[in-house]
Design an enzyme around this catalytic site. Structure first.
Site, PDB file in Angstrom:
ATOM      1  CG  HIS A   1       4.139  -1.608   1.052  1.00  0.00           C
ATOM      2  ND1 HIS A   1       3.240  -0.885   1.802  1.00  0.00           N
ATOM      3  CD2 HIS A   1       4.892  -0.693   0.398  1.00  0.00           C
ATOM      4  CE1 HIS A   1       3.446   0.412   1.616  1.00  0.00           C
ATOM      5  NE2 HIS A   1       4.440   0.554   0.756  1.00  0.00           N
TER       6      HIS A   1
ATOM      7  CG  HIS B   1       2.641  -2.475   6.422  1.00  0.00           C
ATOM      8  ND1 HIS B   1       1.483  -2.988   5.880  1.00  0.00           N
ATOM      9  CD2 HIS B   1       3.243  -1.776   5.426  1.00  0.00           C
ATOM     10  CE1 HIS B   1       1.385  -2.611   4.618  1.00  0.00           C
ATOM     11  NE2 HIS B   1       2.439  -1.882   4.317  1.00  0.00           N
TER      12      HIS B   1
ATOM     13  CB  CYS C   1       0.709  -6.301   4.279  1.00  0.00           C
ATOM     14  SG  CYS C   1       0.710  -6.435   6.091  1.00  0.00           S
TER      15      CYS C   1
END
Length: 257
Positions: free
Chosen positions: A42, A30, A151
């Protein structure tokens, strides 16, 4: 070059850094933009999901896990808006902190066999990076898609302002390229088996094809013709109206310069 080579400590972080943490036993990572004061912006899977594929389902764990007790410092995600602000602790979710590398040499890029850790592209100044992240926090980054708009794509866009406009292409990030690239390399290298019956030769040919595909797909390689420089304001306008003012991408430095 192992997965741990980009590992950093919190004290070394600076606003505008592109950071990430591996999830699901190093299957996926991530990514986000550190903006200072222990805050990370994010792109998450909250709101509208991606393509609804089996891989989408398997990678749900790539984002930070949600605690039953709300964090007092994190911004609650809005319904349908995937860009969020979290404290560093919630972003990491007990994971290890890594920093994504920019302006790497072709040799270093190819030495890192796993995608999603570095790029040949040049980062913009940190204040520009933070501005993009904060602007998209307010205005969104479109619909999440594990291959085309994830992401890592968000973080790379914030760092470079570079966007892949071809609808059918894989996005900016290296993770999706790695996921697709391995099986694709095996398929593409199949004709090369005619040149050798040695299992090691076939494996080597697959590695070569994989490395070439990773290099060609990188947003900073100069090979792609679907990459443009887009301001955050024009990006959100495109998302809402379908119109986009394209800014010419910056000249890429020659390898070894």
């Amino acid at each position: 070059m192992g997965l741990l080579s980009n590992r950093v400590d919190r004290a070394s972080l600076k606003p505008g850094d592109h950071i990430y943490s591996w999830k699901a036993a190093y299957v996926y990572a991530h990514h986000g933009i550190y903006i200072g004061d222990d805050q990370v912006i994010h792109f998450t899977r909250r709101g509208r999901e991606g393509a609804g594929t089996v891989l989408d389902f398997l990678l749900v764990s790539s984002g930070p896990s949600q605690s039953l007790v709300p964090c007092e410092t994190c911004t609650p995600p809005e319904e349908g808006h995937g860009v969020v602000s979290s404290c560093l602790n919630c972003f990491l979710s007990n994971g290890i902190l890594y920093r994504f590398e920019y302006s790497v040499t072709p040799a270093l890029f190819l030495a890192k066999a796993r995608g999603g850790t570095c790029t040949l592209a040049v980062s913009d100044p940190s204040d520009v990076v933070v501005h993009r992240a904060k602007y998209l926090l307010e205005n969104g980054f479109g619909c999440y898609n594990v291959f085309k708009n994830n992401c890592e794509d968000f973080a790379i866009y914030c760092k470079t302002g570079l966007l892949v406009l071809e609808q059918g292409a894989i996005g900016q990030g290296g993770q999706a390229v790695s996921i697709v690239g391995g099986p694709l390399a095996a398929v593409l290298s199949t004709p090369l088996r005619l040149l050798t019956t040695n299992i090691y030769g076939m494996a080597a040919s697959a590695v070569v094809v994989y490395c070439v595909s990773r290099y060609a797909a990188d947003i900073g390689s100069g090979v792609r013709r679907d990459v443009v420089k887009v301001s955050a304001e024009d990006l959100t306008r495109r998302l809402s109206t379908g119109l986009l003012q394209v800014i010419e991408p910056p000249s890429l430095p020659a390898p070894g310069s």
